[in-house]
Design an enzyme around this catalytic site. Structure first.
Site, PDB file in Angstrom:
ATOM      1  N   TYR A 132       0.828  -1.221   0.000  1.00 13.74           N
ATOM      2  CA  TYR A 132       0.000   0.000   0.000  1.00 13.74           C
ATOM      3  C   TYR A 132       0.862   1.273   0.000  1.00 13.74           C
ATOM      4  O   TYR A 132       0.811   2.077  -0.930  1.00 13.74           O
ATOM      5  CB  TYR A 132      -0.904  -0.064   1.230  1.00 13.74           C
ATOM      6  N   TYR A 190       5.713  -5.288  17.067  1.00 15.13           N
ATOM      7  CA  TYR A 190       5.852  -4.535  15.807  1.00 15.13           C
ATOM      8  C   TYR A 190       6.610  -3.227  16.054  1.00 15.13           C
ATOM      9  O   TYR A 190       7.606  -2.926  15.385  1.00 15.13           O
ATOM     10  CB  TYR A 190       4.466  -4.258  15.210  1.00 15.13           C
ATOM     11  N   PHE A 227       1.532   8.095  11.501  1.00 14.44           N
ATOM     12  CA  PHE A 227       0.311   7.908  12.279  1.00 14.44           C
ATOM     13  C   PHE A 227      -0.623   7.072  11.383  1.00 14.44           C
ATOM     14  O   PHE A 227      -0.187   6.036  10.919  1.00 14.44           O
ATOM     15  CB  PHE A 227      -0.181   9.260  12.803  1.00 14.44           C
ATOM     16  N   LEU A 246      -9.472   0.560   9.804  1.00 13.61           N
ATOM     17  CA  LEU A 246     -10.819   1.104   9.969  1.00 13.61           C
ATOM     18  C   LEU A 246     -11.438   1.590   8.652  1.00 13.61           C
ATOM     19  O   LEU A 246     -12.557   1.183   8.314  1.00 13.61           O
ATOM     20  CB  LEU A 246     -10.773   2.259  10.992  1.00 13.61           C
ATOM     21  N   ARG A 295      -7.695   8.992  16.284  1.00 10.78           N
ATOM     22  CA  ARG A 295      -6.491   8.786  15.477  1.00 10.78           C
ATOM     23  C   ARG A 295      -6.284   9.963  14.533  1.00 10.78           C
ATOM     24  O   ARG A 295      -7.219  10.681  14.190  1.00 10.78           O
ATOM     25  CB  ARG A 295      -6.617   7.507  14.635  1.00 10.78           C
ATOM     26  N   ARG A 304     -10.073  -3.517  21.471  1.00 12.58           N
ATOM     27  CA  ARG A 304      -9.058  -4.357  20.842  1.00 12.58           C
ATOM     28  C   ARG A 304      -7.759  -4.202  21.643  1.00 12.58           C
ATOM     29  O   ARG A 304      -7.373  -3.077  21.964  1.00 12.58           O
ATOM     30  CB  ARG A 304      -8.864  -3.889  19.394  1.00 12.58           C
ATOM     31  N   GLY A 355      -4.211  -3.541  22.876  1.00  8.73           N
ATOM     32  CA  GLY A 355      -3.090  -2.738  22.386  1.00  8.73           C
ATOM     33  C   GLY A 355      -3.464  -1.383  21.803  1.00  8.73           C
ATOM     34  O   GLY A 355      -2.600  -0.653  21.343  1.00  8.73           O
TER      35      GLY A 355
HETATM   36  N1  UDP Z   1     -11.208   0.082  14.692  1.00 11.09           N
HETATM   37  C1  UDP Z   1     -12.514  -0.270  14.994  1.00 11.09           C
HETATM   38  N2  UDP Z   1     -13.074  -1.268  14.259  1.00 11.09           N
HETATM   39  C2  UDP Z   1     -12.426  -1.918  13.248  1.00 11.09           C
HETATM   40  C3  UDP Z   1     -11.098  -1.527  12.952  1.00 11.09           C
HETATM   41  C4  UDP Z   1     -10.514  -0.522  13.699  1.00 11.09           C
HETATM   42  O1  UDP Z   1     -13.139   0.271  15.892  1.00 11.09           O
HETATM   43  O2  UDP Z   1     -13.000  -2.830  12.627  1.00 11.09           O
HETATM   44  C5  UDP Z   1     -10.586   1.162  15.469  1.00 11.09           C
HETATM   45  C6  UDP Z   1      -9.314   0.732  16.178  1.00 11.09           C
HETATM   46  O3  UDP Z   1      -9.638   0.192  17.443  1.00 11.09           O
HETATM   47  C7  UDP Z   1      -8.544   2.033  16.261  1.00 11.09           C
HETATM   48  C8  UDP Z   1      -8.989   2.815  15.023  1.00 11.09           C
HETATM   49  O4  UDP Z   1     -10.186   2.176  14.575  1.00 11.09           O
HETATM   50  O5  UDP Z   1      -8.919   2.757  17.407  1.00 11.09           O
HETATM   51  C9  UDP Z   1      -7.981   2.780  13.906  1.00 11.09           C
HETATM   52  O6  UDP Z   1      -7.620   1.426  13.722  1.00 11.09           O
HETATM   53  P1  UDP Z   1      -6.714   0.943  12.506  1.00 11.09           P
HETATM   54  O7  UDP Z   1      -6.561  -0.559  12.624  1.00 11.09           O
HETATM   55  O8  UDP Z   1      -7.265   1.471  11.226  1.00 11.09           O
HETATM   56  O9  UDP Z   1      -5.322   1.673  12.744  1.00 11.09           O
HETATM   57  P2  UDP Z   1      -4.341   1.691  14.029  1.00 11.09           P
HETATM   58  O10 UDP Z   1      -4.669   2.951  14.764  1.00 11.09           O
HETATM   59  O11 UDP Z   1      -4.568   0.453  14.819  1.00 11.09           O
HETATM   60  O12 UDP Z   1      -2.993   1.738  13.402  1.00 11.09           O
END
Ligand code: UDP
Length: 327
Positions: A11, A141, A169, A188, A219, A279, A281
């Site tokens: 990506y 990671y 970010f 997300l 975020r 989730r 972490g």
């Molecule tokens: N998130 C969510 N549902 C999903 C996927 C992500 O609520 O199906 C939330 C996740 O908990 C985080 C935010 O969306 O707070 C962004 O998650 P993503 O995996 O896109 O990026 P990250 O911040 O983990 O790098």
């Protein structure tokens, strides 16, 4: 300049390659296609299919193409997966980077851009997060990127490497030709858009009891083309500086619920969502202070609004509802 792009079928790497070629440079993509897509590789880039653990192939690649610099994207990149498979991250991510750096050194190529991460800031004292924040990797990671940043520190001192660490970010959005296609998808915005495309029934919101205005995680979403542009600026800056570290975001935070609401407006779809458990972490808030790269390199986002980011992703997903494979 000729730039070797590891992970250039993925990506971020494929869009960085697009940006490199648009700027008039040459690109060589080195990618195992383990996660990447051959179709994502820019047609004007040379392509080498291979793994970074294959030292002989890497050596041949440097011999044949003689790059001036390397942008290193190829990596396992999922925080959650790294909590379940720490050896994959602490092993392969680190060993592959070391192989690459050693082969670079053998070929006298010592300019390096590292795709690093906001997962180095697991416990920030100040938000938005600037480059002075203490580094606390939040997962295997993040730790793997931290270790590679430390390698670079020593290779600068001992071998004269010049490098930039770009701590992303939340990369999001798409260009007209290239977008986000992960299997399985965990991010997300693409998941929200899969609901809008009718490919999923609903979205799961991971927790609404965080200490944030609406209880969902906040975020900092940065458009992928703006992120790609920062890599070239950082590489050019290595003419005058030995090393630099930049936090890359828009400086504005959006909650999960705000992302879903914006996607509802853009797609016209109801996007049903249900709240489930947190989730593991996930920190409550991750927002970048990107003033350092703005001031030092003159970087500015062309797509600062959440609307423009989601709109570009929606356009790409509409054109490629099943990603690059078209299946
Ligand atoms: N998130 C969510 N549902 C999903 C996927 C992500 O609520 O199906 C939330 C996740 O908990 C985080 C935010 O969306 O707070 C962004 O998650 P993503 O995996 O896109 O990026 P990250 O911040 O983990 O790098």
């Amino acid at each position: 300049m000729k730039i070797l792009v590891t992970g250039g079928a993925g990506y971020i790497g494929s869009i960085a390659t697009e940006c490199i070629i648009k700027a008039g440079h040459d690109a060589v993509v080195y990618d195992s296609l383990y996660m990447g897509h051959r179709e994502a590789v820019h047609p004007d880039a040379a392509f080498v299919e291979g793994d970074l653990c294959d030292r002989a192939l890497l050596n041949d690649c440097f011999q044949q193409h003689q790059p001036d610099a390397v942008m290193h994207f190829a990596s396992h990149t999922q925080v959650g997966e790294s909590m379940e498979q720490p050896f994959l991250y602490l092993g392969e991510n680190v060993k592959n980077a070391l192989n690459l750096l050693e082969v670079m050194d053998q070929h006298n190529v010592r300019r390096f851009i590292l795709s690093s991460t906001a997962n180095l800031f697991d416990d920030p004292e100040t938000i938005p997060i600037n480059e002075q924040e203490r580094l606390v990797p939040g997962s295997p990671y993040g730790e793997s990127k931290f270790i590679i940043e430390r390698f670079l520190h020593w290779l600068r001192i001992t071998k004269g490497f010049r490098y930039a660490c770009l701590r992303y970010f939340n990369a999001a959005g798409a260009t007209a030709q290239r977008g986000e296609d992960h299997t399985p998808e965990s991010h997300l915005i693409p998941l929200v858009l899969q609901v809008a495309l009718g490919q999923r029934d609903s979205l799961k919101i991971f927790g609404d009891d965080y200490d944030t205005p609406d209880g969902t995680c906040v975020r900092d979403y940065i458009h992928i083309a703006d992120l790609a542009k920062a890599h070239l600026l950082a590489l050019e800056s290595l003419e005058n500086t030995e090393c630099c570290h930049y936090n890359l975001g828009n400086g504005a935070g959006f909650s999960v619920k705000q992302v879903i609401d914006t996607a509802r407006e853009i797609t016209g779809h109801a996007i049903p969502a249900e709240t489930v458990a947190r989730r593991a972490g996930d920190p409550a808030t991750l927002v970048a202070d990107s003033s350092k790269i703005r001031t030092e390199l003159g970087w500015q986002p062309d797509y600062p609004s959440l609307e423009s980011i989601i709109q570009s992703a929606w356009d790409w997903h509409n054109q490629h509802p099943h990603g690059y494979s078209g299946k």
